[in-house]
Scaffold this motif. Structure first.
Motif, short mmCIF file in Angstrom:
data_model
loop_
_atom_site.label_atom_id
_atom_site.label_comp_id
_atom_site.label_asym_id
_atom_site.label_seq_id
_atom_site.Cartn_x
_atom_site.Cartn_y
_atom_site.Cartn_z
N LYS A 46 0.83 -1.21 0.00
CA LYS A 46 0.00 0.00 0.00
C LYS A 46 0.86 1.25 0.00
O LYS A 46 1.92 1.30 0.62
CB LYS A 46 -0.90 0.03 1.24
CG LYS A 46 -2.05 -0.94 1.18
CD LYS A 46 -2.96 -0.78 2.39
CE LYS A 46 -4.18 -1.66 2.25
NZ LYS A 46 -5.15 -1.38 3.32
N SER A 47 0.37 2.27 -0.68
CA SER A 47 1.05 3.55 -0.65
C SER A 47 0.93 4.15 0.74
O SER A 47 0.01 3.82 1.50
CB SER A 47 0.46 4.50 -1.69
OG SER A 47 0.90 4.14 -2.97
N GLY A 65 -3.55 7.55 -4.78
CA GLY A 65 -3.79 6.70 -3.61
C GLY A 65 -4.16 5.28 -3.95
O GLY A 65 -4.02 4.38 -3.13
N CYS A 82 -8.03 7.48 1.40
CA CYS A 82 -6.68 7.23 1.93
C CYS A 82 -6.68 6.15 3.00
O CYS A 82 -5.82 5.27 3.00
CB CYS A 82 -6.09 8.52 2.48
SG CYS A 82 -5.66 9.72 1.19
N ASN A 125 -7.27 2.69 1.24
CA ASN A 125 -6.33 2.20 0.23
C ASN A 125 -4.86 2.39 0.56
O ASN A 125 -4.00 1.89 -0.16
CB ASN A 125 -6.61 2.90 -1.11
CG ASN A 125 -8.01 2.63 -1.60
OD1 ASN A 125 -8.45 1.48 -1.61
ND2 ASN A 125 -8.73 3.68 -1.97
N CYS A 126 -4.55 3.14 1.60
CA CYS A 126 -3.17 3.48 1.91
C CYS A 126 -2.90 3.31 3.40
O CYS A 126 -3.81 3.05 4.18
CB CYS A 126 -2.90 4.95 1.55
SG CYS A 126 -3.30 5.39 -0.16
#
Length: 185
Positions: A11-12, A77, A100, A103-104
């Motif tokens: 994940k970012s 993201g 965010c 997903n991050c």
């Protein structure tokens, strides 16, 4: 094409917090340390408009700026293996927070008011929301924004860290966390 969810390691990482907390400075160093690309959403907005942020605010207004910000946060993201710095007001939008967090990995760069005040002289020229504000108005904005940063995966107090030291600490902490969450054979 199959779509598998990203692992925690893939994940970012999103760096959030009040303007001037060090998200971009530390984020660049963190990205280098983790062998990831770095994306500064404010820089991407400037590229898209071909103007510095104060000019975007003056010419198009804050709503246009926030719409572009939301579009870019959603696009970057959803990509893996980035370190993304978002502007201090990005999490004012519920959609940005939700995207965010889903997903991050969201890192909150927390800075005390006293430490932040020491940085005012380098911030006021490039931050449209600080223009023509009194110290009291700046503190009110600072305090109001604290609750939006509470939505995070990890809270990092930046007051006593130099940028490189902060990046090393965060990289080591993230790697440890990834090892803990790695599937066991």
């Amino acid at each position: 094409m199959l779509n598998f969810p990203l692992s925690v390691r893939e994940k970012s990482i999103v760096c959030t917090g009040f303007m001037g907390a060090g998200k971009t400075t530390v984020g660049k160093l963190l990205a280098r340390r983790l062998y990831r690309d770095f994306i500064d959403i404010d820089e991407e907005i400037e590229k898209a408009f071909g103007l510095p942020i104060p000019e975007i605010f003056k010419t198009y207004g804050e709503n246009v700026f926030r719409n572009k910000e939301r579009e870019l946060i959603k696009a970057f993201g959803s990509q893996p293996l980035l370190v993304i710095s978002v502007g201090g007001g990005a999490f004012l939008q519920e959609e940005n927070r939700r995207n965010c967090l889903a997903n991050c990995t969201v890192l909150y760069f927390d800075i005390s008011w006293d430490s932040w005040k020491e940085r005012i002289h380098v911030l006021t020229e490039t931050r449209p929301l600080l223009k023509d504000k009194t110290l009291q108005e700046m503190e009110q904005l600072f305090r109001e924004r604290q609750s939006i940063y509470a939505a995070n995966h990890s809270h990092f107090q930046v007051d006593d860290f130099e940028a490189m030291e902060a990046a090393e600490y965060l990289a080591d902490s993230l790697k440890l966390s990834w090892d803990i969450h790695a599937p066991q054979a």
